[in-house]
Enzyme design. Structure first.
Site, PDB file in Angstrom:
ATOM      1  N   GLY A 190       0.831  -1.204   0.000  1.00  0.00           N
ATOM      2  CA  GLY A 190       0.000   0.000   0.000  1.00  0.00           C
ATOM      3  C   GLY A 190       0.857   1.241   0.000  1.00  0.00           C
ATOM      4  O   GLY A 190       2.047   1.184  -0.306  1.00  0.00           O
ATOM      5  N   ASN A 191       0.266   2.384   0.316  1.00  0.00           N
ATOM      6  CA  ASN A 191       1.025   3.634   0.415  1.00  0.00           C
ATOM      7  C   ASN A 191       0.353   4.549   1.429  1.00  0.00           C
ATOM      8  O   ASN A 191      -0.704   4.226   1.956  1.00  0.00           O
ATOM      9  CB  ASN A 191       1.175   4.300  -0.963  1.00  0.00           C
TER      10      ASN A 191
END
Ligand code: CTP
Ligand code: CA
Length: 225
Positions: free
Chosen positions: A33-34
């Site tokens: 993810g980020n």
């Protein structure tokens, strides 16, 4: 409230906004993810709605609540976000892609939790579909397509290149220069660039105020069509 109908510049327009990160599954308990909070996209969706547009917000996982009177479609992966956008794109007059979409996703998703074994470990990744670039190819007359760019070097040059490569009408360059701009903050510092190479640089301000600036340009583009 009645008086406002005459002053709603985007009344009768449909808008599609993406926001937040995507989660790309590695196994049943892990993902890539980020740090995108989704705040910028949610602020844009809320603003477009207040300007009279009928807004659909395609959102990756965030902790934010759906803006009032906005239709939300919750997704996790880049592939799911692409599918949701494809379904909405044709009917949309205004499309704003502010999501931080993963560029790569695991080639295979393990169906069981991966156990630790060797000292070194790597995961094979493949490119995701570039949602914005795909929509850019499908764009028809009357649509306003807006993308974002996050750059750390040759900011303007890279953003202008993205604007043309993805067939956008407007690109929002997130300036990384300033502390307090970008991911996981309540403020942002942007530069807006259009196809005529008009460049507008703004001061650091709240994401709500930034959303207003972006929407002013969207209204101008829709009005000029
Ligand atoms: N974007 C998208 N689908 C992807 C990747 C990006 O729709 N698979 C969109 C983002 O929502 C953003 C724009 O493309 O509006 C630019 O994203 P950015 O990460 O800055 O650019 P990339 O084209 O992915 O290039 P790079 O990360 O290599 O700079
Ligand atoms: Ca990217």
């Amino acid at each position: 409230l009645e008086h406002s109908t005459t002053t709603l510049p985007l009344k009768g327009k449909r808008a599609l906004v993406t926001a937040g990160p995507t989660y790309e599954a590695i196994d049943p308990v892990r993902f890539i993810g980020n740090h995108s909070s989704g705040k910028m996209g949610y602020a844009i969706a809320a603003r477009l709605q207040r300007l009279g547009a009928d807004v659909t917000l395609v959102s990756g996982p965030t902790s934010l609540k759906t803006p009032q009177n906005v239709t939300q479609i919750a997704v996790q992966s880049a592939a799911q976000m692409f599918e949701a956008c494809e379904a909405e794109f044709q009917q949309a007059d205004i499309i704003v892609m502010s999501a931080a979409v993963a560029d790569y996703t695991p080639t295979v998703v393990a169906d069981q939790k991966i156990k630790k074994k060797a000292e070194d470990f790597s995961i094979a990744l493949k490119k995701t579909t570039d949602i914005l670039a795909t929509l850019g190819k499908e764009k028809r007359e009357g649509q306003t397509l807006v993308g974002f760019a996050l750059e750390t070097n040759n900011e303007l040059e890279n953003a202008i290149d993205k604007l043309h490569r993805k067939n956008l009408d407007l690109i929002v360059l997130n300036s990384m220069q300033d502390k307090g701009a970008g991911f996981a903050t309540d403020t942002n510092k942007i530069t807006l660039i259009d196809r005529a190479r008009n460049i507008h640089s703004y001061d650091l301000k709240s994401k709500e105020e930034v959303a207003k600036d972006i929407c002013m340009h969207i209204i101008a583009h829709q009005t000029a069509l």
